[in-house]
Every structure is written in C-alpha cells, then in structure tokens.
Design an enzyme around this catalytic site. Structure first.
Site, PDB file in Angstrom:
ATOM      1  N   GLY A 103       0.796  -1.228   0.000  1.00 38.73           N
ATOM      2  CA  GLY A 103       0.000   0.000   0.000  1.00 38.73           C
ATOM      3  C   GLY A 103       0.822   1.268   0.000  1.00 38.73           C
TER       4      GLY A 103
ATOM      5  N   LEU B 157       0.431   3.649  -2.241  1.00 35.77           N
ATOM      6  CA  LEU B 157       0.860   3.408  -3.616  1.00 35.77           C
ATOM      7  C   LEU B 157       1.428   4.653  -4.292  1.00 35.77           C
ATOM      8  CD1 LEU B 157      -2.151   1.173  -4.736  1.00 35.77           C
ATOM      9  CD2 LEU B 157       0.044   0.465  -3.756  1.00 35.77           C
TER      10      LEU B 157
ATOM     11  N   HIS C  37       4.291   1.410  -8.171  1.00 34.14           N
ATOM     12  CA  HIS C  37       3.278   0.352  -8.022  1.00 34.14           C
ATOM     13  C   HIS C  37       2.345   0.360  -9.244  1.00 34.14           C
ATOM     14  CE1 HIS C  37       4.019   1.184  -3.573  1.00 34.14           C
ATOM     15  NE2 HIS C  37       4.264  -0.105  -3.663  1.00 34.14           N
TER      16      HIS C  37
ATOM     17  N   ASP D 222      13.198  -3.964  -5.622  1.00 36.00           N
ATOM     18  CA  ASP D 222      13.524  -4.935  -4.566  1.00 36.00           C
ATOM     19  C   ASP D 222      14.092  -6.179  -5.254  1.00 36.00           C
ATOM     20  OD1 ASP D 222      12.139  -3.537  -2.148  1.00 36.00           O
ATOM     21  OD2 ASP D 222      10.703  -3.451  -3.779  1.00 36.00           O
TER      22      ASP D 222
ATOM     23  N   LEU E 101      11.382   5.578  -6.578  1.00 31.79           N
ATOM     24  CA  LEU E 101      10.121   5.790  -5.870  1.00 31.79           C
ATOM     25  C   LEU E 101       9.977   4.726  -4.792  1.00 31.79           C
ATOM     26  CD1 LEU E 101       7.640   6.539  -8.798  1.00 31.79           C
ATOM     27  CD2 LEU E 101       8.849   8.158  -7.349  1.00 31.79           C
ATOM     28  N   SER E 102       9.505   5.150  -3.622  1.00 35.69           N
ATOM     29  CA  SER E 102       9.303   4.213  -2.515  1.00 35.69           C
ATOM     30  C   SER E 102       8.277   4.814  -1.563  1.00 35.69           C
ATOM     31  CB  SER E 102      10.633   4.007  -1.775  1.00 35.69           C
ATOM     32  OG  SER E 102      10.392   3.416  -0.518  1.00 35.69           O
ATOM     33  N   SER E 103       7.461   3.963  -0.968  1.00 32.33           N
ATOM     34  CA  SER E 103       6.479   4.450   0.012  1.00 32.33           C
ATOM     35  C   SER E 103       7.199   5.150   1.161  1.00 32.33           C
ATOM     36  CB  SER E 103       5.650   3.287   0.555  1.00 32.33           C
ATOM     37  OG  SER E 103       5.099   2.554  -0.511  1.00 32.33           O
TER      38      SER E 103
HETATM   39  P1  AMP Z   1       5.903  -2.654  -1.587  1.00 33.28           P
HETATM   40  O1  AMP Z   1       4.566  -2.006  -1.497  1.00 33.28           O
HETATM   41  O2  AMP Z   1       7.032  -1.746  -1.230  1.00 33.28           O
HETATM   42  O3  AMP Z   1       5.958  -3.997  -0.926  1.00 33.28           O
HETATM   43  O4  AMP Z   1       6.138  -2.938  -3.136  1.00 33.28           O
HETATM   44  C1  AMP Z   1       5.216  -3.685  -3.893  1.00 33.28           C
HETATM   45  C2  AMP Z   1       5.807  -3.963  -5.246  1.00 33.28           C
HETATM   46  O5  AMP Z   1       6.096  -2.725  -5.907  1.00 33.28           O
HETATM   47  C3  AMP Z   1       7.125  -4.730  -5.194  1.00 33.28           C
HETATM   48  O6  AMP Z   1       7.150  -5.684  -6.251  1.00 33.28           O
HETATM   49  C4  AMP Z   1       8.152  -3.654  -5.395  1.00 33.28           C
HETATM   50  O7  AMP Z   1       9.364  -4.116  -5.939  1.00 33.28           O
HETATM   51  C5  AMP Z   1       7.432  -2.749  -6.373  1.00 33.28           C
HETATM   52  N1  AMP Z   1       8.005  -1.392  -6.363  1.00 33.28           N
HETATM   53  C6  AMP Z   1       8.218  -0.605  -5.283  1.00 33.28           C
HETATM   54  N2  AMP Z   1       8.816   0.552  -5.662  1.00 33.28           N
HETATM   55  C7  AMP Z   1       8.988   0.480  -7.005  1.00 33.28           C
HETATM   56  C8  AMP Z   1       9.572   1.346  -7.984  1.00 33.28           C
HETATM   57  N3  AMP Z   1      10.093   2.527  -7.660  1.00 33.28           N
HETATM   58  N4  AMP Z   1       9.577   0.939  -9.272  1.00 33.28           N
HETATM   59  C9  AMP Z   1       9.055  -0.275  -9.620  1.00 33.28           C
HETATM   60  N5  AMP Z   1       8.496  -1.135  -8.742  1.00 33.28           N
HETATM   61  C10 AMP Z   1       8.464  -0.772  -7.459  1.00 33.28           C
END
Ligand code: AMP
Length: 283
Positions: free
Chosen positions: A31, A33, A37, A150, A184-186
């Site tokens: 989440g 997002l 995502h 990741d 990008l990261s949450s």
């Molecule tokens: P998370 O919500 O952080 O567990 O991420 C869910 C999915 O989104 C995972 O497969 C992550 O690798 C992918 N994800 C997170 N950040 C990025 C990004 N900047 N670019 C591409 N995929 C991402």
C-alpha cells in the site's frame, strides 16, 4: 473495482472468473501506492484479462517494530489510484485471517538470502516468502508482477515459484524514479525536502560506480572504486548498511566483473531512521 477482505470471497470470485476462461495477473503490495506500483498494474494489464492487486502490510517481514508501526498507510487514496488504472480486484485481508494463530511453518532460504538485505534484516525474506506463498495460494494467478527496486526479493520469489511448483509466471518491472533519480518508494514520504535532495545522490553515486567499474577489470581498482563511493555516500547519509556488486542470478558478491557474468550494484543507506535501498545493472 471489487474489493475483498475475506479469503473465501476472493477465492469464489477468482474461481468464477477462471470458469469463464479469464486469465489473472497479480500485483502484491504493502500500500501507500506510488507510480512505481502503478507501473506494475500497467504491466499486469498487458498479460492477463483480470488484474488483482493486494494491500497487506505484512508484520512478519519487518525486523524492526518501529518501521512496521511507522509504515505509511492511506487505503482511501490507494483505492482511487487503483481505480484510475482500472484495476479489477483489490484484496486487502485482515491480519487475523492471514495469521490466525502461531505459524509453525517457516521458510528457510539458502544462499539467496545470505547477503544484502537478507544479512541485515533478520527473517525479512522468510516473512516475505511466507506472505507471497499464502497470497499465491489464495489468488492463484497466472502471472505475478514484481519490481526490480527490490531485486533480491524478486530473485527469491523467482526461485520460490520454481521450487514450490507454483504455476505462475513471474514478471519483472524496472525501477521507476523521480526526475532526480531517486527510486520511488512508500518510505520516501518520511523524508523532508532536504532529505529528498540528499537521497537523489544514491542514484548519482550508483551511476558513478557503474561508469568506473566498466573501465576496470582488476580487483584492486574495483575495491578502490567501492571505497571512494562509500566515502562519497557518507557525506550525505548517516549509515551505509551495504554497498556491493553481485552476480545478478545468484547474488553472490563479486570482487571483479567479467563479460560473462551479469552484475548489479546494490546499496542500502540510512537517513535518520529511514532506510533506503536501490540497485543498478552494470552489464
Ligand atoms: P511494496 O509495497 O514496497 O511492498 O512494493 C510492492 C511492489 O512494488 C514490489 O514488487 C516492489 O518491488 C514494487 N516497487 C516498489 N517501488 C517500485 C519502484 N520505484 N519501481 C518499480 N516497482 C516498485
């Protein structure tokens, strides 16, 4: 978009869709997002008739209770974003249904979890493998989409899928970045403006390493390049957890690169309490 909280309900829905001959692509998330995502959702749409996203902040993959407690959440906003991408189904289960009682089954992951995040985040990948396996069994997708952001997680999921004979094709999506280069990261939501500026240095330094490493093939220069990059990182970050160049397939740490081995740079740094990771392909 249909939203399901209960396992029995989503199972019924997927069963009915499969009966109609529909294929299913799955995008698991925690989440809060962002466009990264949503790029996974776009990719999922290319492969299957139905796109299922999940949102579940999986306590078992957090080695640090504060990190779990502070993990950002905004379900209402996430729903708007998923609907804007015409996601068909959202699964957001309750923790008590996913983990009704003490889990007696745990994963042991050999080799792939020995270094990088696996070395520093105790039981992180065990918890991740458990939730991904559970979600795979609940959603039973034909495709599942993960981000290269990741990368160690992606490689472990590929191996898990093969080893446990899940009939699922794993699809990888390259990392989406801010204009500054920051992945990008949450967790970026926990950074202030100054921190965001500093964090853009990660990608700049990864590119610097890549350019230099491609010009050398001896171990001494290789080590020097990484040492210089560490010193540069420490100008901006409070702590470096790791900075390594690894074989992309088996994630073993490399001391030099050669043309036959696909290699990637991996980094994890701390800015205050916020942990940031990134990686970049070399060749
Ligand atoms: P998370 O919500 O952080 O567990 O991420 C869910 C999915 O989104 C995972 O497969 C992550 O690798 C992918 N994800 C997170 N950040 C990025 C990004 N900047 N670019 C591409 N995929 C991402």
């Amino acid at each position: 978009m249909k939203i399901f909280k209960e396992i029995v309900e989503i199972r019924e829905e997927i069963k009915a869709l499969k009966k109609q001959g529909k294929s299913v692509a799955f995008v698991p998330t925690m989440g809060f997002l962002h466009q990264g995502h949503l790029a996974l959702i776009d990719e999922a749409k290319k492969h299957a008739d139905i796109v299922v996203a999940s949102i579940f902040v999986n306590k078992k993959q957090f080695n640090n209770p504060d990190d779990f407690a502070n993990y950002p959440k905004n379900l209402a906003d996430d729903i708007v974003k998923l609907e804007s991408k015409k996601t068909d189904i959202l699964f957001c289960p309750n923790s008590w249904e996913i983990y009704p009682d003490e889990n007696l089954m745990i994963f042991e992951i050999k080799k792939l979890a020995d270094n990088l995040c696996g070395k520093f985040r105790q039981n992180h990948f065990q918890g991740m493998a458990l939730i991904v396996s559970k979600l795979f069994n609940i959603v039973t997708p034909d495709f599942a989409v993960f981000g290269e952001k990741d990368f160690q997680q992606l490689q472990i999921i590929r191996k898990l899928t093969a080893d446990l004979n899940f009939n699922i094709k794993i699809i990888a999506v390259p990392t989406l970045r801010e204009n500054s280069g920051l992945a990008l990261s949450s967790r970026n939501s926990r950074l202030n403006e100054g921190d965001l500026k500093k964090s853009a240095k990660i990608y700049e330094i990864l590119n610097f390493i890549k350019d230099k490493i491609l010009l050398t093939n001896n171990e001494i220069d290789f080590k020097k390049i990484l040492n210089n990059a560490q010193a540069e990182l420490l100008k901006y970050f409070d702590k470096i957890e790791y900075l390594e160049i690894c074989d992309e397939e088996d994630l073993r740490i490399l001391k030099k690169i050669d043309k036959k081995t696909k290699s990637r740079i991996f980094v994890a740094v701390y800015l205050g309490q916020v942990r940031l990771i990134d990686n970049l392909i070399i060749n």
